[in-house]
Design a protein around this motif. Structure first.
Motif, PDB file in Angstrom:
ATOM      1  N   MET A   5      35.361   0.901 -14.201  1.00 54.04           N
ATOM      2  CA  MET A   5      35.517   1.807 -13.073  1.00 54.04           C
ATOM      3  C   MET A   5      36.600   2.838 -13.363  1.00 54.04           C
ATOM      4  O   MET A   5      37.739   2.492 -13.655  1.00 54.04           O
ATOM      5  CB  MET A   5      35.852   1.034 -11.795  1.00 54.04           C
ATOM      6  N   ILE A   6      36.198   4.099 -13.256  1.00 55.04           N
ATOM      7  CA  ILE A   6      37.154   5.183 -13.471  1.00 55.04           C
ATOM      8  C   ILE A   6      37.884   5.450 -12.159  1.00 55.04           C
ATOM      9  O   ILE A   6      37.260   5.665 -11.117  1.00 55.04           O
ATOM     10  CB  ILE A   6      36.459   6.470 -13.985  1.00 55.04           C
ATOM     11  N   GLN A   7      39.199   5.420 -12.208  1.00 55.56           N
ATOM     12  CA  GLN A   7      40.010   5.628 -11.020  1.00 55.56           C
ATOM     13  C   GLN A   7      40.027   7.097 -10.631  1.00 55.56           C
ATOM     14  O   GLN A   7      39.900   7.982 -11.458  1.00 55.56           O
ATOM     15  CB  GLN A   7      41.436   5.135 -11.269  1.00 55.56           C
ATOM     16  N   VAL A  22      27.025  -3.885 -19.526  1.00 57.95           N
ATOM     17  CA  VAL A  22      28.166  -3.218 -18.892  1.00 57.95           C
ATOM     18  C   VAL A  22      27.659  -2.020 -18.075  1.00 57.95           C
ATOM     19  O   VAL A  22      26.657  -1.395 -18.425  1.00 57.95           O
ATOM     20  CB  VAL A  22      29.210  -2.771 -19.948  1.00 57.95           C
ATOM     21  N   MET A  23      28.374  -1.734 -16.995  1.00 63.14           N
ATOM     22  CA  MET A  23      28.035  -0.634 -16.100  1.00 63.14           C
ATOM     23  C   MET A  23      29.257   0.269 -15.947  1.00 63.14           C
ATOM     24  O   MET A  23      30.377  -0.214 -15.805  1.00 63.14           O
ATOM     25  CB  MET A  23      27.646  -1.223 -14.735  1.00 63.14           C
ATOM     26  N   ILE A  24      29.034   1.574 -15.982  1.00 59.47           N
ATOM     27  CA  ILE A  24      30.113   2.537 -15.768  1.00 59.47           C
ATOM     28  C   ILE A  24      29.934   3.188 -14.407  1.00 59.47           C
ATOM     29  O   ILE A  24      28.832   3.634 -14.064  1.00 59.47           O
ATOM     30  CB  ILE A  24      30.097   3.645 -16.846  1.00 59.47           C
ATOM     31  N   THR A  25      31.009   3.269 -13.633  1.00 61.06           N
ATOM     32  CA  THR A  25      30.947   3.945 -12.343  1.00 61.06           C
ATOM     33  C   THR A  25      32.287   4.580 -12.016  1.00 61.06           C
ATOM     34  O   THR A  25      33.317   4.239 -12.595  1.00 61.06           O
ATOM     35  CB  THR A  25      30.529   2.967 -11.220  1.00 61.06           C
ATOM     36  N   LYS A  26      32.257   5.507 -11.075  1.00 60.37           N
ATOM     37  CA  LYS A  26      33.490   6.096 -10.555  1.00 60.37           C
ATOM     38  C   LYS A  26      33.919   5.316  -9.309  1.00 60.37           C
ATOM     39  O   LYS A  26      33.092   4.680  -8.647  1.00 60.37           O
ATOM     40  CB  LYS A  26      33.256   7.552 -10.136  1.00 60.37           C
TER      41      LYS A  26
END
Length: 261
Positions: free
Chosen positions: A232-234, A204-208
């Protein structure tokens, strides 16, 4: 024309170069890091300040040095400084412009691997519940790591950060191992992101949602290629900004500045 530019982004460097080329202007750029200040200076900024500035200091700088325009080109997720800068401009009755990079155009992108959340705490909770095995790539900056590792073990957490002392110190505070830290010098290509997914065996990858200039599309395409999830953070909505004061490209900035002159 004296401009105070709240910077620290690639957008801000482009703004500096554009203004210095097309206008007779003195630009003071504020950033939160020495690295950001160096980039601003190299881009043509006449002066820089390399530390976070509280509201009262910003007001003192603007009033004592007679700055005429306040341009906010901070990151879309730097909600607090944007709210502060809007209030300063209103208080001092000076023109305010917010340079806000466009939302990523997903029209021709496979978004089936993306799960949207509204905060980093929510992202950590989602990983704990749905991706509780395998490694996690954190492509969202050092300042957001703490909210993730509240729910995700540091043993499987791999952040990509700028190799500056402030970011390294945040890793130390969270007990993140040196061999888990991925040094970053800018937005990575799709191929570079694929290599990182493979190297760290990520699931898993976290991004903005930081726009195309922030490399979002390359991250999504790499995740699609390797069949891993993207959390993805909105972007936060900042209600204090008058939409008339928002520009999304240099042409719009040009029109606004010419009107102010």
């Amino acid at each position: 024309m004296k401009i105070l530019l709240l910077g620290g982004t690639k957008d801000s460097i482009n703004i500096i170069k554009f203004i210095k080329k097309n206008f007779d202007a003195f630009i003071l750029t504020t950033t939160t890091t020495e690295y950001g200040a160096k980039l601003a200076k190299d881009g043509g900024s006449d002066a820089t300040i390399a530390r976070p500035l509280p509201k009262n200091e910003l007001i003192d700088i603007i009033t004592k040095e007679s700055y005429e325009i306040l341009i906010d080109a901070t990151h879309p997720f730097a909600e607090h400084i944007t709210q502060t800068s809007v209030s300063i401009a209103k208080e001092l009755k000076i023109p305010y412009l917010r340079f806000e990079r466009p939302i990523t155009n997903m029209e021709n992108i496979d978004t089936s691997h993306i799960q949207y959340v509204k905060s980093f705490v929510e992202a950590g909770e989602l990983i704990a519940n749905e991706f509780n095995e395998g490694n996690v790539l954190h492509f969202a900056g050092a300042n957001t790591m703490a909210d993730i590792v509240k729910n995700v073990s540091i043993d499987r957490f791999y952040p990509r950060i700028l190799k500056v002392e402030k970011s390294i110190e945040k890793c130390r505070e969270l007990n993140i191992s040196q061999d888990h830290i991925i040094p970053m010098t800018g937005a990575a290509s799709t191929e570079e992101n694929i290599q990182l997914i493979e190297k760290y065996d990520a699931i898993v990858m976290i991004t903005k949602e930081s726009g195309e200039i922030g490399g979002v599309i390359d991250k999504i395409q790499a995740a699609n290629e390797k069949d891993i999830a993207v959390i993805m953070i909105q972007r936060p909505e900042i209600n204090e900004i008058n939409k008339e004061n928002i520009v999304s490209n240099l042409d719009e900035l040009d029109i606004k500045l010419k009107k102010l002159l």
